[in-house]
Design a protein around this motif. Structure first.
Motif: not given
Ligand code: GAP
Length: 455
Positions: A78, A81, A83, A87, A133, A135, A187
């Motif tokens: 993560w 990527s 994220h 993200f 965020n 996540m 999410r």
């Protein structure tokens, strides 16, 4: 949302609860916002959708293989990527009502204290936008410290990227080829809403289709057609799906082009699936950060390069919602006694309907009818999901099946068992949900007829 559409949505949500499609999670404890459970009908519907997707995408093609990655992954995935840092959604807090809202939704969200006004225009005192965020973090192992921290995956795609080499080597595929996966994603949405449209736990059906950079744009268009055909084949007409070519500046920074497929939900035309040309972004990032080779050697040209990726990414729950919205219909009909009645029907495509065939003995207190009906059930059961029902008048049994979208009902009557009109022995009444027409069919032909209609 206008009043009619709101009512339609409310009716769909209420039908889902009443007929065992979808319930609020943990309902007896007051629920958990943005989390839903699928009941007996819902789980069949969603499974039929996922099975058909898998059949179309994996089983019927030579160039796509499947995988099933873990929900928990090394945190480094993560970080690589992007994220962990990006993200997020910008959100504002309201100091007056203590609410937290996504900035891009404040013009459409009613103020919790003054629902006649939208959050953007109510008097509440708001903070400046801050990134939040999405996540869910967790810890792997007994110590809840930074070293053991990771996240529940917010998309299934990353497992495919980081397993690219393993799959390539074991499946011996050549470009262009794809890896498909269906699985849960999580999410921490700031404002989950519209039933299962935006939830905190949901399922994705994703393909990462790897190709040479020279083929990227034309393959993106091929995928667009393929995916539109898929929705038609599950009963969502092309006219209800809008293709939104996301303009420059609004796409994710790594995307060379993205089409969003949007469906006309009762609460507005909104995204069902994204088909993104993700360039070589993900493989490059993982190759750089992990130090492991994720490039590709093309035998014919002796060229080594990082493949580009086309990603059709669909939400299973959003598609279930689209299927429910598309299928839901209330109509006025006349009963056999000539009385005006309301019929509530889910006009699912037979392929995705939770129950394919309702089986009824005409009377429950006639052992020969009941026994024959059980025989028919046993005959059909290995092939379809069937539902046996002997309770109440036959018209009411039809209505119950209409409400869950069962496309066919079979009635075992006196003709079937040879007690009236002996020439009709071993025939049944087949009733079709949409036309409500009934016809007689020899029992011998029943299975092949239904198979033809359903798959
Ligand atoms: N790997 C790319 C990706 O995850 P996305 O547009 O964020 O892209 C893809 O998600 C699809 O997943 C969406 O089109 C939608 O159908 C579904 N999805 C995303 N967030 C969701 C949520 N909170 N609830 C339900 N479905 C969601």
């Amino acid at each position: 949302m206008n009043k009619n559409h709101e009512t339609r949505m409310e009716k769909i949500v209420s039908l889902c609860k009443r007929r065992g499609f979808i319930f609020p999670s943990s309902e007896i404890y007051g629920g958990l916002n943005g989390v839903w459970d699928y009941g007996p009908m819902g789980v069949e519907l969603k499974k039929n959708l996922k099975d058909f997707w898998w059949r179309r995408i994996v089983r019927e093609r030579d160039d796509i293989v499947g995988m099933d990655g873990a929900i928990l992954m090394n945190r480094a995935v993560w970080q690589a990527s992007g994220h962990e840092t990006t993200f997020s959604d910008p959100m504002i807090d309201c100091k007056t009502c203590q609410g937290r809202f996504r900035v891009d939704q404040i013009h459409a969200l009613p103020c919790p204290q003054k629902p006649s006004k939208m959050v953007a225009s109510c008097e509440g005192e708001k903070t400046e936008p801050r990134d939040f965020n999405l996540m869910f973090s967790t810890h792997v192992g007994p110590m809840a410290d930074e070293a053991n921290k990771t996240y529940l995956r917010p998309e299934t795609a990353q497992a495919i990227f980081v397993q690219f080499r393993n799959v390539l080597e074991t499946s011996r595929q050549k470009l262009p080829f794809g890896i498909a996966q269906i699985g849960k994603a999580f999410r921490n949405e700031i404002n989950p809403r519209n039933f299962i449209f935006r939830s905190r736990e949901f399922e994705q059906m994703e393909v990462e289709y790897f190709c040479h950079p020279r083929e990227g744009f034309s393959l993106l268009d091929t995928w667009l057609e393929e995916r539109l055909r898929f929705y038609e084949d599950i009963g969502i007409p092309r006219s209800k799906i809008h293709v939104h070519d996301i303009p420059d500046g609004e796409r994710a920074f790594y995307s060379l082009k993205t089409y969003d497929l949007e469906y006309e939900f009762p609460f507005g035309t909104q995204e069902l699936e994204g088909i993104a040309y993700r360039s070589d972004y993900d493989l490059t990032e993982h190759m750089t950060k992990s130090g492991k080779p994720l490039d590709y050697f093309e035998e014919t040209t002796k060229e080594k390069f990082i493949p580009h990726v086309i990603e059709p990414s669909a939400g299973a729950d959003r598609t279930v919602l689209a299927l429910l919205c598309e299928a839901f219909e209330e109509e006025e009909i006349f009963s056999e006694q000539g009385e005006r009645e309301e019929r509530l029907v889910l006009r699912f495509h037979p392929r995705i309907a939770p129950i394919k065939v309702g089986i009824f003995p005409l009377l429950k207190n006639k052992p020969a009818l009941v026994q024959k009906a059980h025989e028919v059930k046993q005959m059909l059961r290995p092939h379809f999901s069937v539902f046996y029902d002997e309770a109440g008048a036959i018209g009411r049994r039809y209505r119950r099946q209409d409400e869950i979208g069962t496309p066919f009902c079979v009635t075992i009557d006196f003709e079937t068992i040879g007690e009236s009109s002996p020439h009709l022995q071993e025939t049944v009444t087949l009733r079709e949900r949409d036309s409500m027409k009934q016809r007689r069919l020899p029992l011998q032909e029943l299975l092949s007829y239904l198979q033809e209609q359903i798959f």
